[in-house]
Write an enzyme that holds these catalytic residues in place. Sequence first.
Site, short mmCIF file in Angstrom:
data_model
loop_
_atom_site.label_atom_id
_atom_site.label_comp_id
_atom_site.label_asym_id
_atom_site.label_seq_id
_atom_site.Cartn_x
_atom_site.Cartn_y
_atom_site.Cartn_z
N ASP A 45 0.84 -1.20 0.00
CA ASP A 45 0.00 0.00 0.00
C ASP A 45 0.87 1.24 0.00
OD1 ASP A 45 -2.88 1.14 0.59
OD2 ASP A 45 -1.50 2.19 1.93
N TYR A 50 3.77 9.56 0.23
CA TYR A 50 4.77 8.88 1.04
C TYR A 50 6.18 9.15 0.54
CZ TYR A 50 0.63 6.22 2.54
OH TYR A 50 -0.61 5.86 2.99
N HIS A 112 -6.86 9.71 -2.00
CA HIS A 112 -6.27 9.70 -0.67
C HIS A 112 -7.12 10.43 0.37
CE1 HIS A 112 -2.04 9.35 1.31
NE2 HIS A 112 -2.98 9.18 2.20
#
Length: 584
Positions: A45, A50, A112
């Site tokens: 994931d 990130y 997101h």
Amino acid sequence: MSSPTIKLNSGHEMPLVGFGLWKVNNETCADQVYNAIKSGYRLFDGACDYGNEQESGQGVARAIKEGIVKREDLFLVSKLWNSFHDGDKVEPICKKQLADWGIDYFDLYIVHFPIALKYVDPKDRYPPGFTYDGKNVVPGKASIQETWTAMEGLVDKGLAKSIGISNFNGQLIMDLLRYCKIAPATLQIEHHPYLTQEGLVKFAKEQDIAVTAYSSFGPQSFLELDMQQAKDTPLLFDNPTVKSIADKHSKTPAQVLLRWATQRDVAVIPKSNNQSRLAQNLDVTSFDLSKSELDEISGLNKNLRFNDPLNTHYNRNGDFVSALPLITECEDLIGITHLIIAAIHINERPGDITLNDDPPNAPKHDALWEEVQVFQDVGVKVLGMLGGAAKGSFTRLDQSEAIFEIYYIPLRDMIRSYGFDGMDLDVEEEMSLGGIIRLIDRLKADFGLEFIITMSPVATALQGRQHLSGFDYEALEVMRGSSIDCYHVQFYNNWGHLQDFAGLSAILTQGWRPEKVVLGVLTNPGSGHGFIPFDDLKKVLAALIQYVPRLGGVMGWEYFNSVPGGEDRPWEWAEAMMKTTRSR
């Protein structure tokens, strides 16, 4: 060992247990992904935000090359970031993320957050984070319907096999289901015994939307972000109920927490860099908890949410975060030399100047201006920061003399009104050398030779490499170096790093005087990419200062949530930096 799967409404099978890539360091990410694949993990994931998708793809490529898995054996997940919600931006950014991973399609691509932010060109900053210019959160105009329609196009073009949502509440899901042609296959939410969200989970399942939990261990996931709320919350690993159930089943508390989710058909995405814990986290479907045990764990619910994207320079209660503790709480004030107020913007309409999103005289800034006076009374120089990543301020000043005057005079008047001791010029857009020289000369002429002028270039600008400002900093230093006090060099957001001496050495090799180089670093991992953990930063700075004793100093971006104290004690970062730099 492998994970059982659940069938999504798209017809595809998704592993019930995966490996989460949030907060996985770039330096170790490729190895962690590779080792997780060897341990049996098949779902990974990831997300644009990130900042480790290239490294994740490297780990996948290595495992495929060695024949451990085939691409079709894996279930790779990524997410659409808030800055790319405009309908025409969804496909291009998805393709960029696929290229970063080195793959042709995502098994699952997720929105997101249900938050549209103003578009940030990946060439300017990537990942962009929550802010438009590195400082301010600027909303976008895309509706969820516009974004979702573009997401559906990804399925039609084979770029994503399934699409999903994250951090949506029930009302938003209801609205989405009214107009969608392809229903979301999954809903990813913060979910742990302190935040069970039972109604939302039930509703999603009724709509045939699979639920994935992130932060399954509750506060444990947020301790490394130095979040005070997480520090103040008892760890679930230490909870007597969880420990008792774990002992009964001869399992770890982590396994019990994960089984509490998976037994209720909620997928999980824990992470670990420890080989034994990797195996333990994957082994969370081989035993069952009794109904009473499930209920006991669910009974720990406190409706306690840790992932709140609305945190700003005001605290969780909406109170102004005072900088005065830099004076009242720090043991030694002498090391605090400058305080920079950011960010000032010159907008398109002449005379329209804002401090972040509001006019400088807005009531919300009253407390700030009162504190400015206090700092100046004790000898701290207070500068205003002009520009930043939000474009326009410097291009408006880089025009004909007549247009320059139209935009410059209101800026001059604002500086006088609020009594700034100087200006930090953060030029992150194309500007001519003549334009920046004219601005510097005019500021010195209007405010005197004692008026402080600093610059905030990215590190590559002083290394003779590509940067953001357009003009040549070496030429500027030759022509106006006597008018520039120092350079706050940004060693973050992919423009440089301080993990070793290489970045600084490259600057000094170019002939820059060390006393004019101030090392700019992030004070919180949520403020951008390239954050150096607090204890590591102290060691790095001590070594750098020994290596180059005449360094100009350290600048932290930004104050309100600086670790280790976080929002509740942000001054502790500055206090520690004083002690570290003073030890030279």
